[in-house]
Design an enzyme around this catalytic site. Sequence first.
Site, PDB file in Angstrom:
ATOM      1  CG  ASP A  86     -52.517 -18.614 -51.841  1.00 34.73           C
ATOM      2  OD1 ASP A  86     -51.853 -19.615 -51.525  1.00 34.73           O
ATOM      3  OD2 ASP A  86     -52.582 -17.576 -51.156  1.00 34.73           O
TER       4      ASP A  86
HETATM    5  N1  URA Z   1     -48.583 -15.017 -50.619  1.00 35.07           N
HETATM    6  C1  URA Z   1     -49.887 -15.348 -50.601  1.00 35.07           C
HETATM    7  O1  URA Z   1     -50.615 -14.979 -49.692  1.00 35.07           O
HETATM    8  N2  URA Z   1     -50.368 -16.081 -51.626  1.00 35.07           N
HETATM    9  C2  URA Z   1     -49.611 -16.479 -52.683  1.00 35.07           C
HETATM   10  O2  URA Z   1     -50.108 -17.131 -53.598  1.00 35.07           O
HETATM   11  C3  URA Z   1     -48.252 -16.123 -52.673  1.00 35.07           C
HETATM   12  C4  URA Z   1     -47.762 -15.389 -51.622  1.00 35.07           C
END
Ligand code: URA
Length: 242
Positions: free
Chosen positions: A106
């Site tokens: 993310d």
């Molecule tokens: N889980 C999440 O919520 N975000 C990420 O970037 C990776 C795993």
Amino acid sequence: MALNKTRLDRFLAQYCQISRKHVRLMLAQNRVQINGVVAHHIDEIIDNFSHVMLDGEIIQANTAHYIMLNKPIGVVSATRDTQHKTVLDLLEYPFKNELHIVGRLDLNTSGLVLLTNDSRWSERLTLPEHKVIKRYIVSLENKLDESYVAAFAEGMYFGFEDITTKPAKLTIINDYQAEVELIEGRYHQIKRMFGRFRNPVTALHRCAIGNLQLDSELALSASRSLTALEVKNITQISMLDQ
Ligand code: URA
């Protein structure tokens, strides 16, 4: 780059625009080398990363690339974006536009991102059936307790996708921090799993994929090529082996 496999005689017949009979003759005359070795068999299988020489001239030399990047918060795991800097913007390799991302993070997650042009390798790392673990350090707004461990191990039902998450391992580091190991990468998976406890994630960092740890000395936004051994060994550890 998708991995295309083909028989040597088909590849040479197409490349030289000659018959397969003619290819046999070429091989009998020791004119073809695959990865530095004289080729003799028409049915030898080659792929797009095989180094192929004919009469001492290179006719195919695609190189597989494997890059480790320390992604900072605020950079998007995409190859193109109109609003944010992308992970590709952080790289300076001449071949960077050939690369794809092996498991996105993310925008507000930091840590290990792998990039490659070898789609067979990236598939081995990302498909849940291969059980390659992705390890994260999670910081939380509220205190953790032992009930989280069982809930993560059991799996959680996600109605939107109509799936139950695969068993995940949660290890409590301290009241507000945990290590989480996943073998899949559902959309916002970790944040949604802690969301079940109404416990917002305040920081999320990926520190390892399979057997490969993010270098502790790799600065934020910096990257490096993996060694041949790292490429080969990355899938050696899985959660089931432990
Ligand atoms: N889980 C999440 O919520 N975000 C990420 O970037 C990776 C795993």
